[in-house]
Design a protein around this motif. Structure first.
Motif, PDB file in Angstrom:
ATOM      1  N   GLY A   1       0.820  -1.204   0.000  1.00 37.71           N
ATOM      2  CA  GLY A   1       0.000   0.000   0.000  1.00 37.71           C
ATOM      3  C   GLY A   1       0.858   1.260   0.000  1.00 37.71           C
ATOM      4  O   GLY A   1       2.086   1.205   0.080  1.00 37.71           O
ATOM      5  N   PRO A   2       0.218   2.413  -0.066  1.00 37.62           N
ATOM      6  CA  PRO A   2       0.963   3.676  -0.138  1.00 37.62           C
ATOM      7  C   PRO A   2       1.622   4.047   1.181  1.00 37.62           C
ATOM      8  O   PRO A   2       1.166   3.647   2.265  1.00 37.62           O
ATOM      9  CB  PRO A   2      -0.116   4.703  -0.512  1.00 37.62           C
ATOM     10  CG  PRO A   2      -1.391   4.107  -0.007  1.00 37.62           C
ATOM     11  CD  PRO A   2      -1.246   2.612  -0.146  1.00 37.62           C
TER      12      PRO A   2
ATOM     13  N   VAL B   1       2.649   7.641   2.807  1.00 37.02           N
ATOM     14  CA  VAL B   1       2.463   9.075   2.585  1.00 37.02           C
ATOM     15  C   VAL B   1       3.058   9.846   3.767  1.00 37.02           C
ATOM     16  O   VAL B   1       2.867   9.449   4.917  1.00 37.02           O
ATOM     17  CB  VAL B   1       0.970   9.423   2.400  1.00 37.02           C
ATOM     18  CG1 VAL B   1       0.777  10.918   2.165  1.00 37.02           C
ATOM     19  CG2 VAL B   1       0.377   8.618   1.253  1.00 37.02           C
TER      20      VAL B   1
ATOM     21  N   ARG C   1      -5.186   9.376   0.474  1.00 37.48           N
ATOM     22  CA  ARG C   1      -4.138   8.790  -0.364  1.00 37.48           C
ATOM     23  C   ARG C   1      -3.405   7.660   0.355  1.00 37.48           C
ATOM     24  O   ARG C   1      -2.839   6.784  -0.294  1.00 37.48           O
ATOM     25  CB  ARG C   1      -3.144   9.877  -0.790  1.00 37.48           C
ATOM     26  CG  ARG C   1      -3.718  10.829  -1.829  1.00 37.48           C
ATOM     27  CD  ARG C   1      -2.695  11.838  -2.334  1.00 37.48           C
ATOM     28  NE  ARG C   1      -2.484  12.925  -1.386  1.00 37.48           N
ATOM     29  CZ  ARG C   1      -1.360  13.153  -0.748  1.00 37.48           C
ATOM     30  NH1 ARG C   1      -0.320  12.351  -0.917  1.00 37.48           N
ATOM     31  NH2 ARG C   1      -1.245  14.183   0.085  1.00 37.48           N
ATOM     32  N   ALA C   2      -3.427   7.688   1.683  1.00 40.26           N
ATOM     33  CA  ALA C   2      -2.746   6.646   2.465  1.00 40.26           C
ATOM     34  C   ALA C   2      -3.656   5.468   2.779  1.00 40.26           C
ATOM     35  O   ALA C   2      -3.241   4.535   3.474  1.00 40.26           O
ATOM     36  CB  ALA C   2      -2.210   7.236   3.764  1.00 40.26           C
TER      37      ALA C   2
ATOM     38  N   GLY D   1      -2.606   1.875   3.511  1.00 38.85           N
ATOM     39  CA  GLY D   1      -1.164   1.932   3.755  1.00 38.85           C
ATOM     40  C   GLY D   1      -0.863   2.641   5.054  1.00 38.85           C
ATOM     41  O   GLY D   1      -1.569   2.466   6.048  1.00 38.85           O
TER      42      GLY D   1
END
Length: 469
Positions: free
Chosen positions: A191-192, A194, A221-222, A225
């Motif tokens: 996953g991201p 950020v 956006r996270a 993640g």
């Protein structure tokens, strides 16, 4: 520069416990298990222990909790122990006190009755059979010291969890690298990841950065993640309230107070250069946010606390310079090795990295010399213990005079002043392009903005030749 662990050197151990049988259990187990020379000293007296720690360094220190006067007695020994790997021993039922000493810097709390074999096995892993830690193995974190091996072990332990992690440490110790390592070893690694630089943004900008609009904020956006809240020491109360609600419910509150519809799954990681407990003691952070973020804690040691890592770090940076910048430098002269090993590095790993990068960019050759280090600024802002520059006010005009000082002391500069000069030189070298200057200095653009703001007021009186906008 040698970086191997020398098994022929004696492992220095100090056992502090008023119970002689407890000391004997650990001593016998270590003598039977550790396959390298040992120097084991023991004492029942905390006063004697203080004297011994003041006079020499130890690799391992064990402290009986009752012998040193409980958790309140630990901080003094932690300071005296310097680079020692410290274990505190006590009854298994004393959970709150165990947590307190670990958060204060102890490597671990060892339960009584003591299991000498298990303890010796742990020391063996740390000092005898430990493998060298490379850059690739821990996401840029480099170290062979016992403190760093303990940190790598902590990263491996906390990574699989989903609870927030609070990472503390001085500026330049690698807190963001630690956070990235946790993410890369977690179940969320696909996953991201950020990062939000909390210190560089005001309340509204930070709220917008986190929540955004139409799902564009960092929290969205996270999703799936990890989100790193970098430097949470000065969060606005409104932002703190927003984070408390998010941690409790997964809901995101927008800038205007509206609850955004999507519930998110984000692991929060937070960093601070302050002691986490100090944030709540000073009222800087709300108690409810502090206890929600402070579930799992990690402290990154300062570089001066692990001097045996200076060599491996310097070699790793030099190798990276050669690979990425095409430089020919491959090693340090013996005099240069001695210079970097004896320096205190107030700016920690970041200061060491930046110094080597400057040398590699501004010089030619294969060997870094002590003269190159000196010309690049090593030691110019080292604090002098015998002669320091002390501004004093004299007369009715308030003019600043300086106390008599030695020639060496006259060259001493505050660290913030040297940082300011380096930043401004980099910006000028790249024709005012802060993004390119930041890349060359290996810091983020937001760090440049933050540092320029923080030194502007001091520079107004003390360093007028430096430009701040």
């Amino acid at each position: 520069m040698g970086v191997s662990i020398r098994p022929s050197s004696a492992l220095r151990v100090l056992l502090v416990d008023s119970d002689p049988e407890a000391r004997n259990i650990l001593k016998r187990a270590l003598e039977q298990r550790i396959a390298r020379p040992l120097m084991i000293l023991e004492t029942a007296s905390p006063e004697t222990a203080r004297l011994m720690l003041a006079e020499q360094n130890f690799d391992v220190l064990t402290l009986d909790l009752d012998t040193i006067g409980g958790p309140s007695g630990y901080p003094e020994f932690h300071t005296l122990a310097r680079s020692s790997l410290t274990y505190v021993c006590g009854e298994a039922s004393r959970v709150i006190e165990a947590v307190a000493v670990v958060r204060a810097g102890a490597a671990d709390y060892v339960e009584k009755p003591l299991d000498g074999t298990a303890f010796a096995r742990r020391i063996e892993r740390q000092f005898v059979v430990a493998e060298a830690i490379t850059v690739a193995e821990c996401n840029g974190l480099v170290g062979r010291s016992a403190r760093m091996r303990t940190l790598f072990d902590q990263i491996a332990r906390v990574a699989p969890a989903s609870a927030p992690v609070f990472i503390s440490g001085e500026t330049g110790t690698g807190k963001e690298l630690c956070a990235r390592a946790i993410h890369s070893k977690s179940r969320r690694r696909e996953g991201p990841f950020v990062v939000v630089d909390c210190a560089s943004l005001g309340r509204d900008d930070l709220m917008m950065a986190l929540a955004g609009s139409d799902g564009t904020g960092a929290l969205f956006r996270a999703n799936g993640g990890s989100l790193l809240l970098d430097e949470v020491g000065g969060l606005d109360p409104a932002v703190q309230a927003m984070l408390v609600r998010f941690i409790e419910s997964g809901e995101v509150v927008g800038l205007n107070g509206e609850v955004l519809p999507q519930r998110l799954d984000v692991r929060l990681l937070a960093t601070t250069e302050h002691l986490p407990e100090a944030l709540i003691q000073t009222g800087t952070m709300r108690a409810d946010l502090f206890y929600r973020l402070n579930v799992l804690t990690m402290r990154l040691p300062a570089l001066r606390e692990r001097p045996e890592d200076i060599g491996p770090i310097a070699e790793a940076v030099l190798k990276r310079c050669a690979e990425q910048g095409g430089t020919a430098f491959s090693r340090f002269a013996p005099s240069a090795e001695k210079a970097i090993s004896s320096y205190a590095w107030p700016g920690n790993v970041r200061e060491l990295e930046n110094l080597i990068h400057r040398i590699a960019m501004l010089n030619d050759g294969e060997v870094i010399t002590a003269e190159m280090l000196s010309n690049a600024g090593l030691g110019l802002h080292r604090t002098s213990t015998t002669a320091s520059i002390t501004p004093i006010r004299s007369g009715a005009t308030g003019e600043v005079a300086e106390k008599a000082q030695t020639p060496a002391a006259a060259r001493v500069k505050p660290l913030w002043m040297t940082e300011a000069e380096v930043i401004e030189e980099a910006i000028e070298a790249f024709d005012g392009n802060i993004a390119r200057a930041a890349a060359a200095l290996e810091i983020s653009p937001s760090t440049i903005y933050r540092k320029r703001r923080s030194v502007a007021q001091s520079a107004k009186d003390l360093l007028p030749q430096v430009r701040f906008g």
